[in-house]
Motif scaffolding. Structure first.
Motif, PDB file in Angstrom:
ATOM      1  N   THR A 270       0.828  -1.211   0.000  1.00 36.50           N
ATOM      2  CA  THR A 270       0.000   0.000   0.000  1.00 36.50           C
ATOM      3  C   THR A 270       0.858   1.255   0.000  1.00 36.50           C
ATOM      4  O   THR A 270       0.400   2.328  -0.404  1.00 36.50           O
ATOM      5  N   VAL A 271       2.116   1.124   0.411  1.00 34.09           N
ATOM      6  CA  VAL A 271       3.026   2.270   0.354  1.00 34.09           C
ATOM      7  C   VAL A 271       3.121   2.804  -1.079  1.00 34.09           C
ATOM      8  O   VAL A 271       3.299   4.007  -1.285  1.00 34.09           O
ATOM      9  N   LEU A 273       0.720   3.073  -3.166  1.00 35.65           N
ATOM     10  CA  LEU A 273      -0.430   3.967  -3.332  1.00 35.65           C
ATOM     11  C   LEU A 273      -0.262   5.237  -2.510  1.00 35.65           C
ATOM     12  O   LEU A 273      -0.701   6.316  -2.938  1.00 35.65           O
ATOM     13  N   ASP A 274       0.349   5.122  -1.328  1.00 34.72           N
ATOM     14  CA  ASP A 274       0.626   6.308  -0.518  1.00 34.72           C
ATOM     15  C   ASP A 274       1.491   7.290  -1.310  1.00 34.72           C
ATOM     16  O   ASP A 274       1.227   8.503  -1.322  1.00 34.72           O
ATOM     17  N   ALA A 275       2.521   6.761  -1.969  1.00 33.41           N
ATOM     18  CA  ALA A 275       3.414   7.623  -2.753  1.00 33.41           C
ATOM     19  C   ALA A 275       2.701   8.178  -3.980  1.00 33.41           C
ATOM     20  O   ALA A 275       2.755   9.392  -4.249  1.00 33.41           O
ATOM     21  N   TRP A 276       2.020   7.311  -4.722  1.00 36.08           N
ATOM     22  CA  TRP A 276       1.328   7.783  -5.930  1.00 36.08           C
ATOM     23  C   TRP A 276       0.314   8.867  -5.611  1.00 36.08           C
ATOM     24  O   TRP A 276       0.238   9.877  -6.294  1.00 36.08           O
ATOM     25  N   SER A 277      -0.475   8.657  -4.555  1.00 38.34           N
ATOM     26  CA  SER A 277      -1.575   9.579  -4.260  1.00 38.34           C
ATOM     27  C   SER A 277      -1.088  10.931  -3.760  1.00 38.34           C
ATOM     28  O   SER A 277      -1.817  11.924  -3.852  1.00 38.34           O
ATOM     29  N   THR A 278       0.131  10.980  -3.218  1.00 36.76           N
ATOM     30  CA  THR A 278       0.672  12.235  -2.686  1.00 36.76           C
ATOM     31  C   THR A 278       1.719  12.858  -3.605  1.00 36.76           C
ATOM     32  O   THR A 278       2.420  13.791  -3.203  1.00 36.76           O
ATOM     33  N   LYS A 279       1.845  12.328  -4.825  1.00 37.11           N
ATOM     34  CA  LYS A 279       2.797  12.857  -5.818  1.00 37.11           C
ATOM     35  C   LYS A 279       4.232  12.804  -5.303  1.00 37.11           C
ATOM     36  O   LYS A 279       5.012  13.753  -5.483  1.00 37.11           O
ATOM     37  N   THR A 280       4.553  11.679  -4.673  1.00 36.63           N
ATOM     38  CA  THR A 280       5.892  11.471  -4.126  1.00 36.63           C
ATOM     39  C   THR A 280       6.653  10.482  -5.001  1.00 36.63           C
ATOM     40  O   THR A 280       6.160   9.386  -5.261  1.00 36.63           O
TER      41      THR A 280
END
Length: 360
Positions: A270-271, A273-280
């Motif tokens: 899920t990390v 998705l955490d990165a993708w969703s926050t533009k990281t």
């Protein structure tokens, strides 16, 4: 069966972890969507108050200590009393708490067992349906001889997949002073348990070749002392911050330059998705989950597992190339919005519940 299904959610774990976080996020998402639920939790569940404050109906008596046999008896009484449309077991402990006749206590109801990774199916013997967090996990379930629902002819039609989603809340960047980090330093971030499966030893070794970087490690786990000792031995402890379990992932992601997922074993992650969703920008090792979803140079950077030099080179590439950073951030966000937003995943769960009810 009621027109509006009543879902009995059973989550027996009592600690922090990705699966625990995701399961409760799904419960909250279903609640906001108007799905009727009763949630059975361990009394020490860390998000108990959050679920109560949201207005969900909570039961903590059924899974209280001390004996598993008593838990099955209490579970039997609860199912008989509530007569839910579906019983949804999150992970092995919840599935193992099911009585043998759970599906038939008050009607022929679906009993769903959920997997976040590749597991032995024997504890799921009393489940009538299975859900994995990736299509690959679902396929492995179909081929597993240890799960035998009563109607073997329709067994493959009772196995589904539903992805996780990110529950990160956008937030201002965490001030560097809170983790004693200089203003000019580049920040690498990990969000994971401190466990041997996560490959964090390789990333710590990489820090020797990344002298302008600080590493923030958000998470707890059994490897913490060993990782701290490794960092001391390799002379990089002064640039590593062991931040512990955090609830401010949005602020951490906003502050970092790269999110790194160096896992040796990661069924999904899920990390990502955490990165993708926050533009990281994201750099990951090629465990099963990242390998299935990350395309190097398009939505992240993928390196071989435990390949120290490849990991260093990927991190340097992202730090040194603004065009590459923009491209992988844009590609990751597009993938997230297409298939992994909370709405997409909650809609998927509602469709799975409907398919389960139609199959019994």
């Amino acid at each position: 069966m009621r027109d509006a299904p009543h879902i009995l959610q059973v989550m027996a774990a009592r600690g922090h972890g990705g699966a625990e976080l995701y399961s409760t996020d799904v419960m909250l998402g279903l609640h906001r969507a108007g799905v009727r639920q009763t949630v059975v939790l361990h009394p020490d569940c860390p998000r108990l108050k959050e679920l109560e404050d949201a207005g969900l109906t909570i039961d903590t008596d059924t899974l209280k200590p001390p004996f598993p046999l008593w838990r099955k008896w209490r579970m039997t009484q609860l199912i008989r009393r509530l007569e839910p449309s579906i019983v949804h077991c999150w992970m092995r402990r919840a599935a193992a708490s099911m009585p043998a006749n759970a599906s038939h206590l008050s009607g022929n109801r679906p009993v769903i067992g959920w997997f976040g990774n590749y597991r032995d199916l024997k504890p799921y013997a009393h489940c009538t349906h299975l859900v994995g967090c990736t299509p690959d996990i679902a396929e492995r379930m179909r081929a597993d001889p240890d799960w035998h629902p009563a109607d073997k002819a329709t067994a493959t039609d009772r196995i589904f997949s539903a992805p996780t989603f990110s529950s990160v809340t956008p937030a201002p960047a965490l001030p560097r002073s809170e983790l004693d980090t200089p203003e000019g330093a580049r920040i690498l971030l990990t969000l994971s348990r401190l466990h041997s499966a996560k490959g964090l030893e390789t990333l710590i070794s990489a820090m020797q070749q990344l002298p302008d970087c600080y590493l923030w490690m958000a998470g707890e786990g059994p490897l913490r002392e060993a990782l701290e000792e490794q960092a001391k031995q390799e002379g990089v402890i002064d640039r590593i911050r062991f931040a512990g379990w955090r609830t401010d992932r949005g602020a951490l992601l906003a502050a970092c330059d790269i999110c790194v997922l160096p896992s040796r074993y990661e069924p999904f992650g899920t990390v990502i998705l955490d990165a993708w969703s926050t533009k990281t920008p994201l750099v990951a090792c090629a465990a099963a989950g990242p390998r299935a979803y990350i395309r190097t140079g398009e939505n992240g950077m993928l390196t071989p597992i435990d390949d120290l030099q490849a990991l260093v080179d990927a991190i340097r590439s992202v730090l040194g190339d603004s065009i590459l950073r923009e491209r992988i951030v844009s590609g990751g966000l597009a993938n997230y919005e297409h298939g992994f937003t909370p709405k997409v995943v909650i809609d998927r769960w509602r469709a799975i519940y409907g398919a389960c009810l139609a199959s019994v």
